[in-house]
Scaffold this active site. Structure first.
Site, PDB file in Angstrom:
ATOM      1  N   LEU A   1     -22.596 -40.762   4.668  1.00  0.00           N
ATOM      2  CA  LEU A   1     -23.682 -41.194   3.789  1.00  0.00           C
ATOM      3  C   LEU A   1     -23.995 -40.104   2.764  1.00  0.00           C
ATOM      4  O   LEU A   1     -24.337 -40.412   1.614  1.00  0.00           O
ATOM      5  CB  LEU A   1     -24.932 -41.517   4.612  1.00  0.00           C
ATOM      6  CG  LEU A   1     -26.124 -42.038   3.793  1.00  0.00           C
ATOM      7  CD1 LEU A   1     -25.778 -43.354   3.117  1.00  0.00           C
ATOM      8  CD2 LEU A   1     -27.350 -42.189   4.675  1.00  0.00           C
ATOM      9  N   TYR A   2     -23.894 -38.845   3.159  1.00  0.00           N
ATOM     10  CA  TYR A   2     -24.093 -37.752   2.204  1.00  0.00           C
ATOM     11  C   TYR A   2     -23.183 -37.923   0.995  1.00  0.00           C
ATOM     12  O   TYR A   2     -23.632 -37.887  -0.159  1.00  0.00           O
ATOM     13  CB  TYR A   2     -23.832 -36.409   2.894  1.00  0.00           C
ATOM     14  CG  TYR A   2     -23.725 -35.245   1.938  1.00  0.00           C
ATOM     15  CD1 TYR A   2     -24.831 -34.818   1.206  1.00  0.00           C
ATOM     16  CD2 TYR A   2     -22.513 -34.570   1.756  1.00  0.00           C
ATOM     17  CE1 TYR A   2     -24.733 -33.752   0.317  1.00  0.00           C
ATOM     18  CE2 TYR A   2     -22.412 -33.515   0.876  1.00  0.00           C
ATOM     19  CZ  TYR A   2     -23.515 -33.110   0.157  1.00  0.00           C
ATOM     20  OH  TYR A   2     -23.411 -32.051  -0.725  1.00  0.00           O
TER      21      TYR A   2
END
Length: 337
Positions: free
Chosen positions: A152-153
């Site tokens: 997700l980063y």
């Protein structure tokens, strides 16, 4: 005297960039949330050192706090904004994904809104080599598709690039995105490998080495990185008259004054060679705990930094032996080891 607003000014990279700009005669306004993702004392100390220069102002606030951020931006009216603040860390995104949505998406939107309203001469925003995700063709270059983020980063950073492109197109806002490659050096983050390995080796504690040590990284020394950012400040992209005006190696958008630039050492280093350099500086061998690949991690990163050289004439060049030596010396001094 030009004023630059740096978000994340108490962070590892933000501190080094602010110091460089202050040394070169800029006025720097820092904005940082001082979150407890890692030891806040380290962040406080960075700000305190910067505040020794009268041309530095520090404001504590979260990126999501648009009222505070907007008030600061309108008061100071910076000509340039360098957006570095973010929820960092690939692994932490597995534990607390909402922090990445709040800081990296909402926060970046707030920064872009301030930049749009001010009409800054240049908005520079941090992305990451993690956006290359599952790509296997190396070295990574800016014109490759980066549509397979593995965390997700990385996804939030890829989203930042797309968001910034739309603002650059709609509002003719000159924007440069830079993709970092494994930054390290003095005043580094405690959650990163160099810090963990140095602490473990000096304390005689085991260090975790993922993928059984078969990892490769393009380690980029922090002083090289911020020098690259400093030079890019003066190279604001311009909307091309036609696609034919874009140089072959340039990532400049055909539809906006927007480009993305890798900042890396252009050298793929084996993780175990990095560990050996740390062992040499610490004067002792590490107790190694070999582990399987961690979820979301990639086996290798490697930057093609040709575009950075073409735009600025500069290429990062600090080798890992020199960089690790500087970090270990700082660590020993800071922690009294």
């Amino acid at each position: 005297m030009r004023t630059v607003l740096i978000t994340g000014s108490a962070g590892f990279i933000g501190y080094h960039l602010a110091k460089l700009l202050l040394d070169e005669g800029f006025r720097v306004v820092g904005y940082d949330g001082l979150t407890d993702y890692y030891d806040v004392r380290l962040k406080d100390r960075r700000h305190q050192m910067l505040l020794q220069n009268q041309q530095f102002r520090a404001e504590v606030g979260m990126l999501e706090d648009m009222e505070r951020l907007h008030a600061l931006a309108m008061e100071e009216k910076p000509e340039v904004i360098v957006h570095l603040a973010a929820q960092a860390g690939v692994r932490y995104s597995l534990e607390n994904p909402r922090a990445y949505v709040d800081a990296n998406l909402v926060g970046a939107f707030n920064v872009m809104e301030c930049a749009r309203e001010l009409g800054v001469s240049h908005l520079l925003m941090a992305s990451t080599s993690s956006v290359y995700g599952a790509n296997t063709e190396m070295p990574f270059h800016e014109r490759q598709q980066a549509d397979t983020p593995l965390t997700l980063y990385a996804a939030t950073k890829k989203a930042n690039e797309a968001m910034a492109h739309s603002y650059a197109h709609l509002w003719n806002l000159p924007t440069t995105m830079f993709r970092f490659f494994t930054v390290y050096g003095p005043w580094g983050r405690p959650d990163m490998a160099l810090f963990k390995f140095t602490r473990g080796i000096l304390n005689g504690e085991p260090i975790d080495i993922y993928n059984e040590g078969e990892m490769y990284r393009d380690f980029t020394y922090v002083a090289d990185l911020v020098r690259g950012i400093r030079l890019l400040i003066d190279r604001a992209p311009e909307r091309p008259a036609s696609p034919e005006d874009i140089a072959p190696h340039d990532s400049l958008s055909p539809a906006a004054p927007w480009r993305v630039v890798n900042i890396g050492n252009s050298e793929k280093v084996r993780l175990m060679d990095f560990v050996e350099a740390i062992e040499a500086e610490c004067g002792r061998e590490a107790v190694k705990n070999f582990m399987p690949m961690q979820k979301g991690d990639v086996p290798a990163t490697w930057a093609d930094a040709t575009l950075l050289k073409q735009l600025t004439g500069y290429a990062p060049q600090t080798g890992i032996r020199e960089g690790v030596k500087a970090f270990v010396a700082w660590y020993r001094d800071y922690y009294g080891v």
